[in-house]
Structure formats: structure tokens, C-alpha cells
Write a protein that holds these residues in place. Structure first.
Motif, mmCIF file in Angstrom:
data_model
loop_
_atom_site.group_PDB
_atom_site.id
_atom_site.type_symbol
_atom_site.label_atom_id
_atom_site.label_comp_id
_atom_site.label_asym_id
_atom_site.label_seq_id
_atom_site.Cartn_x
_atom_site.Cartn_y
_atom_site.Cartn_z
ATOM 1 N N HIS A 175 0.855 -1.187 0.000
ATOM 2 C CA HIS A 175 0.000 0.000 0.000
ATOM 3 C C HIS A 175 0.891 1.237 0.000
ATOM 4 C CE1 HIS A 175 -3.304 2.659 1.116
ATOM 5 N NE2 HIS A 175 -4.147 1.639 1.075
ATOM 6 N N ASP A 176 0.542 2.230 -0.812
ATOM 7 C CA ASP A 176 1.348 3.446 -0.899
ATOM 8 C C ASP A 176 0.800 4.597 -0.063
ATOM 9 O OD1 ASP A 176 -0.861 4.304 -2.310
ATOM 10 O OD2 ASP A 176 0.194 4.545 -4.231
ATOM 11 N N GLY A 177 -0.171 4.303 0.793
ATOM 12 C CA GLY A 177 -0.796 5.345 1.594
ATOM 13 C C GLY A 177 -2.080 5.869 0.992
ATOM 14 N N GLU A 178 -2.290 5.554 -0.286
ATOM 15 C CA GLU A 178 -3.518 5.958 -0.958
ATOM 16 C C GLU A 178 -4.344 4.758 -1.388
ATOM 17 O OE1 GLU A 178 -2.644 8.615 -4.139
ATOM 18 O OE2 GLU A 178 -1.813 10.174 -2.827
ATOM 19 N N ARG A 179 -3.679 3.732 -1.885
ATOM 20 C CA ARG A 179 -4.396 2.535 -2.299
ATOM 21 C C ARG A 179 -3.468 1.337 -2.263
ATOM 22 N NH1 ARG A 179 -3.649 0.866 -7.659
ATOM 23 N NH2 ARG A 179 -2.341 2.246 -8.938
ATOM 24 N N ALA A 180 -4.074 0.144 -2.244
ATOM 25 C CA ALA A 180 -3.312 -1.099 -2.256
ATOM 26 C C ALA A 180 -2.908 -1.452 -3.677
ATOM 27 C CB ALA A 180 -4.130 -2.229 -1.644
ATOM 28 N N HIS A 181 -1.805 -2.181 -3.797
ATOM 29 C CA HIS A 181 -1.283 -2.596 -5.098
ATOM 30 C C HIS A 181 -1.001 -4.097 -5.059
ATOM 31 C CE1 HIS A 181 -0.152 1.558 -6.612
ATOM 32 N NE2 HIS A 181 -0.373 1.780 -5.328
ATOM 33 N N GLY A 182 -1.269 -4.775 -6.164
ATOM 34 C CA GLY A 182 -0.939 -6.184 -6.272
ATOM 35 C C GLY A 182 -1.861 -7.063 -5.445
ATOM 36 N N GLY A 183 -1.615 -8.359 -5.536
ATOM 37 C CA GLY A 183 -2.436 -9.323 -4.823
ATOM 38 C C GLY A 183 -1.955 -9.543 -3.400
ATOM 39 N N PRO A 184 -2.798 -10.193 -2.594
ATOM 40 C CA PRO A 184 -2.411 -10.495 -1.216
ATOM 41 C C PRO A 184 -1.365 -11.600 -1.154
ATOM 42 C CG PRO A 184 -4.535 -11.465 -1.700
ATOM 43 C CD PRO A 184 -4.154 -10.665 -2.909
ATOM 44 N N PHE A 185 -0.534 -11.539 -0.117
ATOM 45 C CA PHE A 185 0.471 -12.580 0.093
ATOM 46 C C PHE A 185 0.572 -12.857 1.589
ATOM 47 C CE2 PHE A 185 2.536 -8.463 -0.262
ATOM 48 C CZ PHE A 185 3.381 -8.405 0.835
ATOM 49 N N PRO A 186 1.015 -14.060 1.967
ATOM 50 C CA PRO A 186 1.062 -14.433 3.383
ATOM 51 C C PRO A 186 2.209 -13.750 4.114
ATOM 52 C CG PRO A 186 1.893 -16.225 2.028
ATOM 53 C CD PRO A 186 1.374 -15.183 1.080
ATOM 54 N N TRP A 187 1.953 -13.375 5.356
ATOM 55 C CA TRP A 187 2.953 -12.720 6.200
ATOM 56 C C TRP A 187 2.682 -13.131 7.639
ATOM 57 C CZ3 TRP A 187 7.039 -10.931 4.037
ATOM 58 C CH2 TRP A 187 7.932 -10.109 4.739
ATOM 59 N N ALA A 188 3.643 -12.900 8.512
ATOM 60 C CA ALA A 188 3.476 -13.216 9.924
ATOM 61 C C ALA A 188 4.095 -12.114 10.766
ATOM 62 C CB ALA A 188 4.121 -14.562 10.255
ATOM 63 N N LEU A 189 3.570 -11.948 11.968
ATOM 64 C CA LEU A 189 4.108 -11.003 12.943
ATOM 65 C C LEU A 189 4.376 -11.759 14.238
ATOM 66 C CD1 LEU A 189 1.666 -7.979 12.453
ATOM 67 C CD2 LEU A 189 4.021 -8.140 11.627
ATOM 68 N N LEU A 190 5.618 -11.702 14.732
ATOM 69 C CA LEU A 190 5.974 -12.372 15.975
ATOM 70 C C LEU A 190 6.654 -11.401 16.924
ATOM 71 C CD1 LEU A 190 5.598 -15.020 14.239
ATOM 72 C CD2 LEU A 190 7.401 -15.989 15.676
ATOM 73 N N GLY A 191 6.136 -11.314 18.149
ATOM 74 C CA GLY A 191 6.829 -10.615 19.208
ATOM 75 C C GLY A 191 7.909 -11.492 19.808
ATOM 76 N N ALA A 192 8.687 -10.916 20.714
ATOM 77 C CA ALA A 192 9.852 -11.623 21.258
ATOM 78 C C ALA A 192 9.465 -12.896 22.001
ATOM 79 C CB ALA A 192 10.634 -10.688 22.169
ATOM 80 N N HIS A 193 8.413 -12.838 22.835
ATOM 81 C CA HIS A 193 8.024 -14.019 23.596
ATOM 82 C C HIS A 193 7.453 -15.104 22.677
ATOM 83 C CE1 HIS A 193 7.478 -11.497 27.525
ATOM 84 N NE2 HIS A 193 8.729 -11.540 27.104
ATOM 85 N N ALA A 194 6.677 -14.686 21.699
ATOM 86 C CA ALA A 194 6.112 -15.653 20.755
ATOM 87 C C ALA A 194 7.217 -16.334 19.955
ATOM 88 C CB ALA A 194 5.130 -14.959 19.822
ATOM 89 N N LEU A 195 8.216 -15.568 19.538
ATOM 90 C CA LEU A 195 9.332 -16.165 18.799
ATOM 91 C C LEU A 195 10.072 -17.171 19.685
ATOM 92 C CD1 LEU A 195 11.344 -16.486 16.502
ATOM 93 C CD2 LEU A 195 12.505 -14.424 17.326
ATOM 94 N N ALA A 196 10.313 -16.817 20.945
ATOM 95 C CA ALA A 196 11.023 -17.730 21.837
ATOM 96 C C ALA A 196 10.282 -19.054 21.970
ATOM 97 C CB ALA A 196 11.201 -17.083 23.205
ATOM 98 N N GLY A 197 8.946 -18.990 22.087
ATOM 99 C CA GLY A 197 8.168 -20.208 22.201
ATOM 100 C C GLY A 197 8.220 -21.054 20.945
ATOM 101 N N ARG A 198 8.057 -20.410 19.809
ATOM 102 C CA ARG A 198 8.106 -21.151 18.543
ATOM 103 C C ARG A 198 9.500 -21.730 18.318
ATOM 104 N NH1 ARG A 198 4.289 -21.181 14.647
ATOM 105 N NH2 ARG A 198 2.444 -19.881 14.951
ATOM 106 N N ALA A 199 10.520 -20.939 18.626
ATOM 107 C CA ALA A 199 11.889 -21.397 18.408
ATOM 108 C C ALA A 199 12.192 -22.637 19.242
ATOM 109 C CB ALA A 199 12.868 -20.275 18.738
ATOM 110 N N ALA A 200 11.774 -22.636 20.504
ATOM 111 C CA ALA A 200 12.017 -23.790 21.366
ATOM 112 C C ALA A 200 11.354 -25.041 20.798
ATOM 113 C CB ALA A 200 11.502 -23.506 22.776
ATOM 114 N N ALA A 201 10.160 -24.875 20.239
ATOM 115 C CA ALA A 201 9.440 -26.011 19.669
ATOM 116 C C ALA A 201 10.117 -26.555 18.418
ATOM 117 C CB ALA A 201 8.000 -25.613 19.358
ATOM 118 N N HIS A 202 10.980 -25.742 17.808
ATOM 119 C CA HIS A 202 11.666 -26.166 16.581
ATOM 120 C C HIS A 202 13.164 -26.403 16.804
ATOM 121 C CE1 HIS A 202 8.409 -25.678 13.551
ATOM 122 N NE2 HIS A 202 7.893 -24.948 14.517
ATOM 123 N N GLY A 203 13.553 -26.637 18.051
ATOM 124 C CA GLY A 203 14.912 -27.087 18.326
ATOM 125 C C GLY A 203 15.953 -26.006 18.529
#
Length: 227
Positions: A175-203
Motif C-alpha cells: 500500500h502506498d498510503g492511498e491505495r493497495a497494489h498487487g495481490g495479497p500474500f502471506p505474512w506473519a508477525l511475531l513478538g519476542a516471547h512468541a518467537l522464543a516459544g516457537r523457536a524452542a518447539a523447533h529445536g
């Protein structure tokens, strides 16, 4: 050895004209627009500038060889190379890679999920500037980086600001501040505690965390043989 510049299978935004234009100009505004109306700023001006104080703490923690995943216009990988550290940036956007190469930095037009040089032998991997969100599946991304690092290697990831327990999977658009461009794509947002939990589960094991200038960083250690 000259590494080939090849086009990977890339997410919908990889070739987006809007993102390429922002990199060429070195400025925004540029956002990720979320389905609930939130606008997540992409800090193009900072990405195109030399490393700032927060970036320099990351550079100091790097041990070569270093893989900068989603390197953008290359401020980190160029700084590493300038100080004699073996490093490589990868990005799925051709304009980003052209910018890195134009200033003499090392970069390839690749996705982190494509075949890469030195698989299993990188000492440090970087996931900065929101790149924990790549692909919208943090677990798959963490598993892939385990494969890229040497046993005991380090991932330095920048976490999402705000709530440390934030763990969201989204479909976003540029988005350029006026309108969206292109199609949707997958993304994720992780805070520090959430990352620590996921990381531990993945070794992964914790290797440090710090905050500079409102930006948070987490260091994780890849599993060693028998670990």
C-alpha cells in the motif's frame, strides 16, 4: 567464483512495481495493508541508508560467514563485506539485488527456500526488518534456517514491536498510503516471547535478546549434533 543471478519462485510482492520504485527512490511511503485495516510501515528510508545504531549492534554480533535473508537494498551485507566478513544477501526482488550489486555488495536473487550456496555451513543468519514474516509460516522458516546454518550457528531475528506475545498470520497487500497494489500474500508477525516459544518447539535455544531505539532483536542458537 561468480554466483548465478537466477529468478526464484517468489511471493506475489517480489516483483511489485511499487516496492521496486520505492527502492529506486530510496523513500516511501510504503506499507503492508492488513485485512483488519492496520497499516504496517515499511521503513524504506532506513533500509536504503547506512546501518544505524541498532543495526550496528547486530553487525557486532555477527560471525562470518553471514547470510542476510531478505537483504533488501543491502545495508547490512554491504557493511559486513566492507569490514572483511564473508557475507551474502538474498532477496526475491530484482531491484533490491541490483542495488546491492551496484555498490559492490554480494547478493543473489533467491528465496530462502531455494537452493543456496554453503547450505549447512553459514555461521550467522539475519532476519531483520520484519523478515520473520516471510512466507507467513514462522515454523517452516525456522526449520529452513536450521538447515542452512552450521550446527551451533546463530540466527539474529528482529521481532515485531509492541506486544511481546504477538503471534499472527496474515494476508497483506502493498500500500502506498492511498491505495493497495498487487495481490495479497502471506505474512506473519511475531513478538519476542512468541518467537522464543516457537523457536524452542523447533529445536532452537536462546542466545540473547536486546532492544535499541525501539527495535527488538533475538539471537537463537541452532541445534548441535545430538542436541
Amino acid at each position: 567464483m561468480t554466483l548465478p543471478l537466477t529468478l526464484p519462485a517468489a511471493p506475489a510482492w517480489a516483483g511489485a512495481d511499487l516496492y521496486a520504485a520505492a527502492l529506486r527512490s530510496g523513500r516511501g511511503p510504503l506499507y503492508l495493508a492488513c485485512p483488519d485495516g492496520r497499516m504496517l510501515p515499511l521503513h524504506v528510508e532506513r533500509w536504503c541508508a547506512p546501518p544505524d545504531a541498532a543495526d550496528r549492534t547486530v553487525l557486532a554480533a555477527c560471525r562470518g560467514p553471514v547470510l542476510d535473508i531478505g537483504c533488501g537494498p543491502g545495508r547490512m551485507v554491504t557493511a559486513l563485506a566492507a569490514h572483511g566478513t564473508t557475507a551474502l544477501g538474498i532477496d526475491v526482488n530484482a531491484e533490491a539485488v541490483r542495488r546491492v550489486l551496484a555498490v559492490g555488495g554480494p547478493a543473489l536473487l533467491r528465496s530462502v527456500f531455494d537452493p543456496l550456496p554453503r547450505e549447512g555451513h553459514w555461521n550467522t543468519a539475519l532476519l531483520l526488518d520484519g523478515n520473520l514474516g516471510i512466507g507467513g509460516d514462522p515454523g517452516a522458516l525456522l526449520d529452513r534456517i536450521q538447515h542452512l546454518l552450521r550446527p551451533g550457528g546463530t540466527l539474529i531475528a528482529e521481532t515485531a514491536p509492541g506486544r511481546p506475545d504477538r503471534d499472527e498470520r496474515l494476508r497483506v497487500r502493498l500500500h502506498d498510503g492511498e491505495r493497495a497494489h498487487g495481490g495479497p500474500f502471506p505474512w506473519a508477525l511475531l513478538g519476542a516471547h512468541a518467537l522464543a516459544g516457537r523457536a524452542a518447539a523447533h529445536g532452537w535455544s536462546p542466545a540473547g535478546a536486546w532492544t535499541v531505539g525501539g527495535r527488538g532483536f533475538t539471537a537463537l542458537r541452532a541445534a548441535a549434533p545430538g542436541g
